[in-house]
Enzyme design. Structure first.
Site: not given
Ligand code: PMP
Length: 419
Positions: A131, A208, A211, A234, A373
């Site tokens: 991401h 990270d 998920q 999440k 993203c």
């Molecule tokens: N890493 C992953 C794998 C994600 O899916 C997301 C959110 N889509 C993020 C980072 C970023 O999370 P946040 O917008 O809550 O900072």
């Protein structure tokens, strides 16, 4: 997921109807088919109630007031930290740093740990699945320091190509920053092998876990990862709060990220000394209600059972693959269902994913469409966008049926429009 991270002790089938009763958003008829939990989940009543109790009965700033409600707020805030530590099996509560979200957690490490550990010629290993949150902060660090980013690529099946890992790792590698689960393909990465290989090469590892922590057991002691980042929104929690876990010695040697109130021990005109972790990284008034809500969310998913959530999502993803692959002209991206979490990305020939999402919305079905993203991954897949459905503990097989039927209708509609 490796077998090591998959606990089965708390497995019992989810009572999905009872769970749905905790989410007022599903009380309409027909109910919202919410298939966008990978972006942000819904919030159950106990989480809202925990935050309401703060606002209604003991709202005040923490760590400061010498009066009853401020002491209660401090206690509830720190209690939430304990719940988060318990959720990921952190050895000490002080290793839980509250941030705004995964993005801020990763930026904190890139800025703070990076400032004392990364210099010209060093290498940071990322993967094709990242991401932007786990990519842009490292680009910024590389630009500041002259370090180089290297990428572990994916195979055509959307799995990491482990044959490349040993070649990528060397004495120059200072950090491997990798997503546990891809938010686009759903791929569950065998991060234990990555962590072991990175450590053998002398590198640190940041996971990270945006998920993964919401969806199955993640045990930081078992994994032995150096840093782990995730977001409250999440995992049934509120927006505006996230977590950074770090090994204590690393957190202790890192300089602060932001300066201000709460993160100091003493301040003079020209110099300050800093508080111990985690306060050193929590400058200013934190998101108090949100942290308390996140503690309640940790309780909620723990009580549902993370093994049960995982098994439920496996059933949904397998069923979704079975049904959706019947749709003519569909391409489903990523690996087989048993290698993924509850995320299914797809495109249908001749229909832009934004149109797919727009038409599904008219059927009260919420999915996401776009680059998620993850623009480098889109490029790798040779698409500009995908449609993505993602599942959580409140989704049902009927949600998948509605998705399937609405996709059929969307396809028929687009064919008619083109005639
Ligand atoms: N890493 C992953 C794998 C994600 O899916 C997301 C959110 N889509 C993020 C980072 C970023 O999370 P946040 O917008 O809550 O900072």
């Amino acid at each position: 997921m490796t077998q090591k991270t998959m606990h089965t002790s708390d497995f019992r089938p989810l009572d999905v109807q009872a769970i749905r009763g905790d989410f007022p958003i599903f009380s309409d008829t027909p109910p919202l088919a919410f298939l966008d939990s990978a972006a942000s989940t819904q919030t159950p009543r106990p989480v809202v109630e925990a935050m309401d109790a703060y606002y209604d009965t003991y709202r005040s700033n923490i760590h400061r007031g010498i009066y009853r409600i401020s002491e209660e707020a401090t206690e509830q805030h720190e209690n939430a930290r304990k719940k988060l530590a318990h959720l990921i099996n952190a050895p000490r509560t002080s290793q839980i740093v509250f941030t705004r979200n995964t993005t801020e957690s990763i930026n904190l490490v890139a800025y703070s740990w990076g400032s004392i550990n990364i210099s010209q010629g060093d290498e940071i290993v990322l993967t094709d699945l990242e991401h932007h949150s786990n990519l842009v902060p490292w680009q910024m660090l590389a630009q500041r320091t002259g370090a180089t980013l290297r990428y572990l690529e994916i195979t055509d099946q959307g799995l990491l190509d482990f044959t490349q890992l040993q070649d990528l790792l060397s004495e120059k590698t200072k950090l491997v920053a990798i997503t546990h689960v891809s938010n686009v393909l759903g791929t569950i990465n065998p991060i234990q092998s990555v962590i072991d290989a990175a450590h053998a090469a002398g590198a640190k590892v940041l996971i990270d876990a945006a998920q993964s922590v919401p969806h199955f057991h993640v045990d930081v002691q078992q994994l032995d990862c150096d840093f782990l980042a995730f977001s409250g929104h999440k995992m049934c929690g509120p927006t505006g709060v996230g977590v950074l876990y770090g090994k204590l010695d690393l957190l202790e040697e890192m300089p602060p990220f932001l300066g201000g109130g709460s993160m100091i021990r003493s301040v003079e005109r020209d110099i300050s000394t800093y508080a111990d972790v985690p306060a050193k990284f929590e400058a200013g008034t934190p998101s108090i209600a949100e942290a308390i809500g996140l503690g309640a969310a940790a309780d909620y998913i723990t009580q549902a059972g993370l093994a049960s959530i995982h098994v439920h999502e496996q059933e949904l993803i397998k069923y979704a693959h079975d049904r959706l692959q019947d749709i003519e002209g569909i391409t489903i991206y990523g690996p087989a269902p048993h290698q993924k979490a509850g995320v299914i990305s797809f495109n249908i020939d001749g229909i832009h994913p934004h149109d797919v999402a727009g038409i599904l919305d008219t059927h009260n079905i919420a999915i996401r469409a776009g680059h998620h993203c993850a623009q480098p991954l889109m490029k790798k897949l040779d698409v500009i966008a995908t449609a993505r459905a993602s599942f959580y503990l409140y989704n049902t097989l009927e949600d998948v049926d509605r998705l399937y039927e609405a996709l059929q209708k969307a396809q028929a509609l687009m064919i008619r429009r083109k005639q």
